[in-house]
Design an enzyme around this catalytic site. Sequence first.
Site, PDB file in Angstrom:
ATOM      1  CG  ASP A 295      -1.953  -1.068   1.009  1.00  0.00           C
ATOM      2  OD1 ASP A 295      -2.148  -1.411   0.011  1.00  0.00           O
ATOM      3  OD2 ASP A 295      -2.665  -1.322   2.209  1.00  0.00           O
ATOM      4  CG  ASP A 519      -8.210  -5.618   7.027  1.00  0.00           C
ATOM      5  OD1 ASP A 519      -7.137  -6.105   6.976  1.00  0.00           O
ATOM      6  OD2 ASP A 519      -9.219  -5.909   6.687  1.00  0.00           O
TER       7      ASP A 519
END
Length: 581
Positions: A295, A519
């Site tokens: 990411d 998450d």
Amino acid sequence: MTGTTKPARKRRMALLAASALIAGALGAGGMMQGTAVAAPACTVDYKVVNDWGNGFTASVTVTNNAASALSNWKVEWDYAGNQKAGSGWNATVAQSGAHVTVTAPSWNSTLSSGGSANFGFNGTYSGSNPAPSTFKLNGTTCNVDSGDPGDPGDPGDPGDPGTPGNRVDNPYAGAKLYVNPDWSAQARRSGGAAIANQPTAVWLDRISAITSGSAGENSMGLRDHLDAALAQGATALQMVTYNLPGRDCAALASQGELGPTEIDKYKRQFIDPIAAILSDPKYASLRIINVVEIDSLPNLITNVGSRPTATANCDTMLANGNYVKGVGYALAKLGAIPNVYNYIDIGHHGWLGWDDNFAPTAKLLYQAATSEGSTVNNVAGFAANVANYGALKEPHFTINDSVNGTSVRQSKWVDWNRYVDEQSYAQAFREEAVKAGFRSDVGVIIDTSRNGWGGPNRPSAPAAKTSLDAFVDGSRVDRRIHTGNWCNQAGAGLGERPKAAPAPGIDAYAWIKPPGESDGASEDIPNEEGKKADQMCDPDYGGNARNGNSKSGALDGAPLSGHWFQAQFEELLRNAYPPIN
């Protein structure tokens, strides 16, 4: 990547062989008789890397020693016993009687001068299992490098642990992967005994994790894990380095401890200590599979400038260049260790599958891979779908389908993307990366830890083509509200179990994100990890430009990212596909 240096024993064998050739060409008076002996046109290195009595795994490396490149390569040999070569990877393996023919895959069909290709297969036999004595490459007989009886194998081949100076093409092939005792124990306590022996990656997500474990319940540092891997008899360990300055600039749940300008701290206090541990000769027999900074780099394409998805944090990281510098430094420093295999994150199809994201990302990754002293030789491949939920394969529709003459690309779900699942995306991105300048032998890891999408809501057949959106929504196994949703997704299930070389160009299906680890949280929870509340983790959030202003699809009550989320783990078990037996 294929090794470039043979072990000392094989160098000595080569020198002895060369001496014998020279001696045979010299007369009694020491004068050369006739012309010099030419180098062999090709070399084949055949290894049995695993043998369980009536079956075996073989690894074969073929090298083109000719002065010119060779197209559409083909390797042939005959077995002296009753061996039968079965399913293979990185090539097509066929057998008629005792004769075996191996043909190149379309994505790696050319052998440059001095270039090598590696492939492998599983076989069966009874009685003895002798190695073939003669090989041919496109009809030319090759010399053979098959080692001595009892040789544990050339570390330049998949299936061997590896030693300094040698890398294999696919570090997963023939490897015994490390099972993290921290995660395994937690999975057992949480009702997941049936999957507790699956290998998962070790996450290094802050400086203190190097010595004392990562977030949540994880207690072991990097050296602890490496020692435990040796104790298990593992030959490979998976890890994630995840602590860039200004980390994850488009989200809050997974932001880190380092500010946007702390590139020197990242280098000296994070990457350098990791490199020092991995360089310990004690661990030279382990293949270290390292996923580099998920990411990060794709944010510099999709979330900057005038795009509606842009954030000020991503604009800052694009301007200061510290994502590119950090990834380049990590690749250079860790890639200098012979048994480390670096995989750069490539997001997922629902992020980068559009034309304006796809090729630019490949070019940006090449820029990072050739910065801070790194070269593409430090990149074993790429990692797709890490910590995400994109379906591995959509079995009931493809990007080529249409309804009443209208392409599924125009459906609300696909939204002009060129890919509908992770495997087709990963294979295409690998080819695009090679065009951008990466080596032709790179592979892709696909994280399948949470993309199974099984359970009662999984479609079992294509939907009726009454309308475009009805067909796609009724056919897709990915049950998310939007492909941009990424936080603790309701209805998700465990995906394909870890597996080496499952498809062309794919090095492995792997559980990089340990199932059961959150998450992120929707509410602020005090912590020293730099993690913040994120609206995308709130089930009541109405969305933003990055998820089509849709509901987040998140489960309620989640802890900080990386911490154990029991409700999610139970949902992953229930909705596993393939189901848990």
